[in-house]
Design a protein around this motif. Structure first.
Motif, PDB file in Angstrom:
ATOM      1  N   VAL A 243      22.545  42.724 110.626  1.00  0.00           N
ATOM      2  CA  VAL A 243      23.246  43.037 111.878  1.00  0.00           C
ATOM      3  C   VAL A 243      24.704  42.638 111.712  1.00  0.00           C
ATOM      4  O   VAL A 243      25.004  41.558 111.171  1.00  0.00           O
ATOM      5  N   SER A 244      25.600  43.496 112.124  1.00  0.00           N
ATOM      6  CA  SER A 244      27.025  43.176 111.998  1.00  0.00           C
ATOM      7  C   SER A 244      27.824  43.877 113.084  1.00  0.00           C
ATOM      8  O   SER A 244      27.390  44.892 113.633  1.00  0.00           O
ATOM      9  N   ARG A 245      28.974  43.329 113.364  1.00  0.00           N
ATOM     10  CA  ARG A 245      29.923  43.934 114.298  1.00  0.00           C
ATOM     11  C   ARG A 245      31.043  44.542 113.470  1.00  0.00           C
ATOM     12  O   ARG A 245      31.681  43.849 112.672  1.00  0.00           O
ATOM     13  N   VAL A 246      31.239  45.841 113.629  1.00  0.00           N
ATOM     14  CA  VAL A 246      32.265  46.540 112.861  1.00  0.00           C
ATOM     15  C   VAL A 246      33.419  46.883 113.806  1.00  0.00           C
ATOM     16  O   VAL A 246      33.235  47.647 114.758  1.00  0.00           O
ATOM     17  N   GLU A 247      34.577  46.304 113.542  1.00  0.00           N
ATOM     18  CA  GLU A 247      35.728  46.527 114.401  1.00  0.00           C
ATOM     19  C   GLU A 247      36.281  47.937 114.222  1.00  0.00           C
ATOM     20  O   GLU A 247      36.068  48.587 113.187  1.00  0.00           O
ATOM     21  N   SER A 248      36.981  48.409 115.223  1.00  0.00           N
ATOM     22  CA  SER A 248      37.598  49.733 115.168  1.00  0.00           C
ATOM     23  C   SER A 248      38.555  49.824 113.988  1.00  0.00           C
ATOM     24  O   SER A 248      39.383  48.926 113.757  1.00  0.00           O
ATOM     25  N   GLY A 249      38.415  50.903 113.201  1.00  0.00           N
ATOM     26  CA  GLY A 249      39.298  51.102 112.065  1.00  0.00           C
ATOM     27  C   GLY A 249      38.977  50.242 110.857  1.00  0.00           C
ATOM     28  O   GLY A 249      39.707  50.265 109.867  1.00  0.00           O
ATOM     29  N   ARG A 250      37.880  49.489 110.913  1.00  0.00           N
ATOM     30  CA  ARG A 250      37.505  48.617 109.802  1.00  0.00           C
ATOM     31  C   ARG A 250      36.224  49.120 109.145  1.00  0.00           C
ATOM     32  O   ARG A 250      35.558  50.032 109.637  1.00  0.00           O
ATOM     33  N   SER A 251      35.886  48.468 108.023  1.00  0.00           N
ATOM     34  CA  SER A 251      34.701  48.858 107.268  1.00  0.00           C
ATOM     35  C   SER A 251      33.751  47.679 107.118  1.00  0.00           C
ATOM     36  O   SER A 251      34.145  46.523 107.286  1.00  0.00           O
TER      37      SER A 251
END
Length: 238
Positions: free
Chosen positions: A82-90
């Motif tokens: 499970v992870s949180r992926v920020e906008s514009g990031r990978s």
């Protein structure tokens, strides 16, 4: 107009309007994953192309679409689950084989699941109604033992097609799974679609299709290791 019918029509219109604005933000790089047996791990890159962060859950299943991260028994460990992926990031997913015994003379196929849950609207309050949509992507994951004969990208050329009355038999003698995007039987005057639903034939498997007796040739498209589509054409022999 009937009140119930009016409600159904209104709901349908609202659904169509909403669906036009709904797109998955997190994109998985690639369309399939090859896991060579000699590798310690393989990685898969996720890109968040949206304007807001997304929560992503990932797991591998053995082909049962109803399996979840909690009940899957596929022999792979995935991190981060499970992870949180920020906008514009990978985000890079690491897939590790757990060493469970699998056939050594042919490929095995599993599925990588990537479930994206977008955040709740910032303007939403406990008194407001809103629709939150989760997107789930499933990609084929091929576990490829060392020392298999031949080459996966050449396997479609080895397929054995044979006409038996109004039946078309196809045998896969290779050690590899072969994925189709479509299969068409060709006559002098027409083309008949035999499959366009993304059929896959396993190693050593035989399948049958119903075809017109006048079919003389066959055109089919397969997907190679790189996700590219390759067109093939062959004559049909009894």
């Amino acid at each position: 107009m009937n009140v119930s019918l009016l409600r159904v029509l209104l709901l349908s219109v609202l659904t169509l309007l909403f669906c036009q604005k709904v797109f998955a933000s997190v994109v998985v790089n690639g369309t399939r994953i090859i896991y060579p047996a000699e590798s310690r791990e393989v990685t898969v890159k996720l890109d968040n192309l949206g304007d807001s962060p997304s929560l992503v859950q990932a797991w591998v299943d053995d082909g049962d679409v109803n399996q979840t991260a909690d009940n899957s028994d596929a022999p792979f460990f995935l991190t981060p689950p499970v992870s949180r992926v920020e906008s514009g990031r990978s985000q890079t997913l690491r897939i590790l084989f757990t060493g469970t015994s699998l056939p050594s003379d042919q490929e095995s196929v599993f599925w990588l699941n990537v479930l994206e849950v977008p955040p709740s609207p910032e303007s939403a309050t406990g008194s407001e109604n809103y629709l939150q949509v989760a997107f789930r992507s499933r990609l084929k994951l091929f576990y490829r033992p060392k020392g298999l004969s031949g080459n996966a990208n050449n396997a479609p050329a080895l397929l054995r097609w044979r006409l038996v009355d109004d039946r078309l038999q196809v045998e896969n003698p290779s050690d590899y799974h072969i994925s189709f995007t479509e299969i068409r039987a060709l006559t002098d005057q027409s083309e008949v679609i035999l499959d366009d639903k993304g059929l896959m034939i396993a190693p050593k498997q035989t399948m049958e299709f119903v075809v017109p007796r006048s079919a003389e040739r066959l055109r089919f498209i397969t997907v190679n290791d790189y996700g590219g589509r390759v067109q093939h054409e062959t004559r049909l022999d009894s």
